[in-house]
Design a protein around this motif. Structure first.
Motif, PDB file in Angstrom:
ATOM      1  N   UNK A  70       0.832  -1.208   0.000  1.00  0.00           N
ATOM      2  CA  UNK A  70       0.000   0.000   0.000  1.00  0.00           C
ATOM      3  C   UNK A  70       0.865   1.255   0.000  1.00  0.00           C
ATOM      4  N   UNK A  71       1.856   1.303   0.893  1.00  0.00           N
ATOM      5  CA  UNK A  71       2.753   2.460   0.954  1.00  0.00           C
ATOM      6  C   UNK A  71       4.039   2.038   1.661  1.00  0.00           C
ATOM      7  N   UNK A  72       5.087   1.815   0.893  1.00  0.00           N
ATOM      8  CA  UNK A  72       6.335   1.334   1.482  1.00  0.00           C
ATOM      9  C   UNK A  72       7.033   2.400   2.320  1.00  0.00           C
ATOM     10  N   UNK A  73       6.615   3.665   2.213  1.00  0.00           N
ATOM     11  CA  UNK A  73       7.248   4.731   2.986  1.00  0.00           C
ATOM     12  C   UNK A  73       6.923   4.646   4.477  1.00  0.00           C
ATOM     13  N   UNK A  74       5.856   3.925   4.826  1.00  0.00           N
ATOM     14  CA  UNK A  74       5.486   3.819   6.236  1.00  0.00           C
ATOM     15  C   UNK A  74       6.296   2.741   6.957  1.00  0.00           C
ATOM     16  N   UNK A  75       7.120   1.996   6.206  1.00  0.00           N
ATOM     17  CA  UNK A  75       7.899   0.898   6.781  1.00  0.00           C
ATOM     18  C   UNK A  75       9.303   1.399   7.099  1.00  0.00           C
ATOM     19  N   UNK A  76       9.717   1.264   8.356  1.00  0.00           N
ATOM     20  CA  UNK A  76      11.070   1.669   8.724  1.00  0.00           C
ATOM     21  C   UNK A  76      12.012   0.463   8.747  1.00  0.00           C
ATOM     22  N   UNK A  77      13.268   0.709   9.009  1.00  0.00           N
ATOM     23  CA  UNK A  77      14.294  -0.332   8.938  1.00  0.00           C
ATOM     24  C   UNK A  77      14.061  -1.425   9.985  1.00  0.00           C
ATOM     25  N   UNK A  78      13.715  -1.046  11.202  1.00  0.00           N
ATOM     26  CA  UNK A  78      13.483  -2.031  12.263  1.00  0.00           C
ATOM     27  C   UNK A  78      12.298  -2.938  11.923  1.00  0.00           C
ATOM     28  N   UNK A  79      11.275  -2.364  11.299  1.00  0.00           N
ATOM     29  CA  UNK A  79      10.121  -3.162  10.907  1.00  0.00           C
ATOM     30  C   UNK A  79      10.490  -4.187   9.852  1.00  0.00           C
ATOM     31  N   UNK A  80      11.420  -3.835   8.983  1.00  0.00           N
ATOM     32  CA  UNK A  80      11.867  -4.775   7.952  1.00  0.00           C
ATOM     33  C   UNK A  80      12.553  -5.976   8.593  1.00  0.00           C
ATOM     34  N   UNK A  81      13.422  -5.728   9.577  1.00  0.00           N
ATOM     35  CA  UNK A  81      14.083  -6.827  10.282  1.00  0.00           C
ATOM     36  C   UNK A  81      13.063  -7.724  10.988  1.00  0.00           C
ATOM     37  N   UNK A  82      12.070  -7.100  11.589  1.00  0.00           N
ATOM     38  CA  UNK A  82      11.031  -7.870  12.266  1.00  0.00           C
ATOM     39  C   UNK A  82      10.249  -8.719  11.267  1.00  0.00           C
ATOM     40  N   UNK A  83       9.946  -8.134  10.114  1.00  0.00           N
ATOM     41  CA  UNK A  83       9.218  -8.862   9.073  1.00  0.00           C
ATOM     42  C   UNK A  83      10.014 -10.076   8.599  1.00  0.00           C
ATOM     43  N   UNK A  84      11.286  -9.894   8.313  1.00  0.00           N
ATOM     44  CA  UNK A  84      12.115 -11.000   7.828  1.00  0.00           C
ATOM     45  C   UNK A  84      12.214 -12.098   8.883  1.00  0.00           C
ATOM     46  N   UNK A  85      12.391 -11.693  10.151  1.00  0.00           N
ATOM     47  CA  UNK A  85      12.526 -12.679  11.229  1.00  0.00           C
ATOM     48  C   UNK A  85      11.271 -13.523  11.378  1.00  0.00           C
ATOM     49  N   UNK A  86      10.103 -12.872  11.442  1.00  0.00           N
ATOM     50  CA  UNK A  86       8.854 -13.624  11.598  1.00  0.00           C
ATOM     51  C   UNK A  86       8.537 -14.449  10.358  1.00  0.00           C
ATOM     52  N   UNK A  87       8.871 -13.939   9.191  1.00  0.00           N
ATOM     53  CA  UNK A  87       8.625 -14.663   7.951  1.00  0.00           C
ATOM     54  C   UNK A  87       9.417 -15.972   7.933  1.00  0.00           C
ATOM     55  N   UNK A  88      10.692 -15.887   8.322  1.00  0.00           N
ATOM     56  CA  UNK A  88      11.540 -17.084   8.366  1.00  0.00           C
ATOM     57  C   UNK A  88      11.079 -18.035   9.462  1.00  0.00           C
ATOM     58  N   UNK A  89      10.761 -17.493  10.635  1.00  0.00           N
ATOM     59  CA  UNK A  89      10.365 -18.325  11.778  1.00  0.00           C
ATOM     60  C   UNK A  89       9.129 -19.167  11.461  1.00  0.00           C
ATOM     61  N   UNK A  90       8.075 -18.531  11.013  1.00  0.00           N
ATOM     62  CA  UNK A  90       6.820 -19.259  10.789  1.00  0.00           C
ATOM     63  C   UNK A  90       6.879 -20.125   9.539  1.00  0.00           C
ATOM     64  N   UNK A  91       7.659 -19.690   8.558  1.00  0.00           N
ATOM     65  CA  UNK A  91       7.823 -20.512   7.366  1.00  0.00           C
ATOM     66  C   UNK A  91       8.551 -21.807   7.675  1.00  0.00           C
ATOM     67  N   UNK A  92       9.647 -21.724   8.426  1.00  0.00           N
ATOM     68  CA  UNK A  92      10.409 -22.915   8.784  1.00  0.00           C
ATOM     69  C   UNK A  92       9.597 -23.826   9.693  1.00  0.00           C
ATOM     70  N   UNK A  93       8.854 -23.242  10.625  1.00  0.00           N
ATOM     71  CA  UNK A  93       8.006 -24.052  11.510  1.00  0.00           C
ATOM     72  C   UNK A  93       6.962 -24.824  10.707  1.00  0.00           C
ATOM     73  N   UNK A  94       6.393 -24.195   9.686  1.00  0.00           N
ATOM     74  CA  UNK A  94       5.432 -24.885   8.827  1.00  0.00           C
ATOM     75  C   UNK A  94       6.090 -26.058   8.106  1.00  0.00           C
ATOM     76  N   UNK A  95       7.275 -25.822   7.573  1.00  0.00           N
ATOM     77  CA  UNK A  95       7.992 -26.877   6.856  1.00  0.00           C
ATOM     78  C   UNK A  95       8.305 -28.042   7.783  1.00  0.00           C
ATOM     79  N   UNK A  96       8.810 -27.743   8.980  1.00  0.00           N
ATOM     80  CA  UNK A  96       9.156 -28.800   9.927  1.00  0.00           C
ATOM     81  C   UNK A  96       7.911 -29.519  10.437  1.00  0.00           C
TER      82      UNK A  96
END
Length: 319
Positions: A70-96
């Motif tokens: 919708x608007x990438x300007x509202x996303x800051x750097x810390x939010x990006x790290x949080x997004x990547x971390x949760x994306x990897x965490x829940x994705x790997x948990x699903x696979x396992x």
């Protein structure tokens, strides 16, 4: 910021996926908690664990990705790290979780006596292990330098995708081979059909998983290890399709089990009937709806069996 028709369409698709994932996975978890004892199987413990991981995808990473569109300007750097971390965490948990399901099904078919003696404590340990590995893999990125990020991605590709996929494929090859061997034993015909139905259901989930996740891993691998200039500049529409497929896997669990599993289907129908009763001003508890749904299903099955018996009797009389 004006959006193109394609971008608006992508946001609508993502929001639809998020709503379906939230609703469907909540229904799976509720069905397991308040449903009949027939749902409290070892396999379904792992299915619920998978539903929890998919539900968390719908709560955290997916809304972030929608907001980014919708608007990438509202996303800051810390939010990006949080997004990547949760994306990897829940994705790997699903696979396992899928890997654990395939191993549990293989053990049930290959060693039914030992499987019957398995305790729920062991299941909880395995479930905790899937989350522990997901946490370890997701936080490892914070200790990796930017120069070594491609090796981190390669590590995830091998140990969070290829290796679990190998275990899953081997497990189901063993399952189907064992079921084919058991078909010669008439005493185990009913059990064989039950195990075959469960194996087919999980196979559908795994097949959907491959369709949804493979493009994402392939694009990441090409982007990081292909040195051609075209590889580093992948088209945005291709990346968006891979992400849409990736997130759509979080809603597939409900549709597969609603269609293929009779026990889950009974409870899902009871949810709907209970809801309709409330809308029409009638009071009916969820447990009553489940009992009515199971009773009507049992009557339908008995009517089919009685019809078959009548046909067999008539055929015998004619002979």
């Amino acid at each position: 910021m004006s959006k193109s028709t394609l971008e608006i369409f992508e946001v609508i698709i993502l929001i639809s996926i998020d709503i379906c994932a939230l609703t469907g996975n909540c229904m799976i978890i509720l069905a397991f908690i308040i449903g009949p004892k027939s749902l409290k199987t070892l396999t379904n413990y792992f299915v619920v664990n998978l539903a929890v991981a998919d539900l968390m995808v719908a709560i955290l990473p997916l809304p972030f990705w929608i907001a980014y569109h919708i608007d990438y300007n509202i996303i800051n750097r810390n939010a990006v790290y949080f997004f990547i971390t949760t994306d990897v965490l829940f994705g790997i948990t699903s696979i396992l979780s899928l890997t654990a399901i395939s191993l549990e099904r293989m053990f049930a078919v290959k060693f039914p006596t030992r499987h019957f003696k398995l305790s729920s404590a062991l299941v909880f340990i395995v479930i905790a292990f899937t989350w522990f590995i997901g946490i370890v893999f997701s936080v490892t990125q914070f200790f990796i330098s930017f120069q070594n990020i491609r090796w981190y991605i390669a590590f995830l590709l091998v140990f969070a995708y290829i290796f679990p996929l190998f275990i899953i494929v081997v497990s189901y090859c063993i399952i189907f081979y064992a079921i084919r061997m058991m078909r010669d034993n008439s005493n185990q015909d009913g059990k064989t059909k039950q195990e075959l139905r469960v194996a087919k259901t999980i196979s559908v989930i795994i097949g959907l998983f491959l369709i949804c996740w493979s493009p994402f891993f392939i694009l990441n691998t090409v982007h990081l290890f292909c040195k051609d200039v075209h590889c580093s500049m992948l088209p945005l529409w291709l990346i968006n399709i891979a992400k849409i497929l990736h997130y759509s896997n979080s809603m597939m669990n409900f549709f597969v089990y609603g269609y293929r599993s009779p026990d889950f289907r009974h409870v899902f129908r009871a949810f709907l009937k209970c809801r309709l009763s409330l809308m029409q001003g009638r009071e009916r508890s969820l447990s009553e709806s489940i009992n009515l749904e199971q009773s009507s299903s049992f009557k339908r099955e008995r009517n089919i069996e009685n019809s078959e018996e009548v046909l067999v009797t008539l055929a015998s009389d004619e002979i």
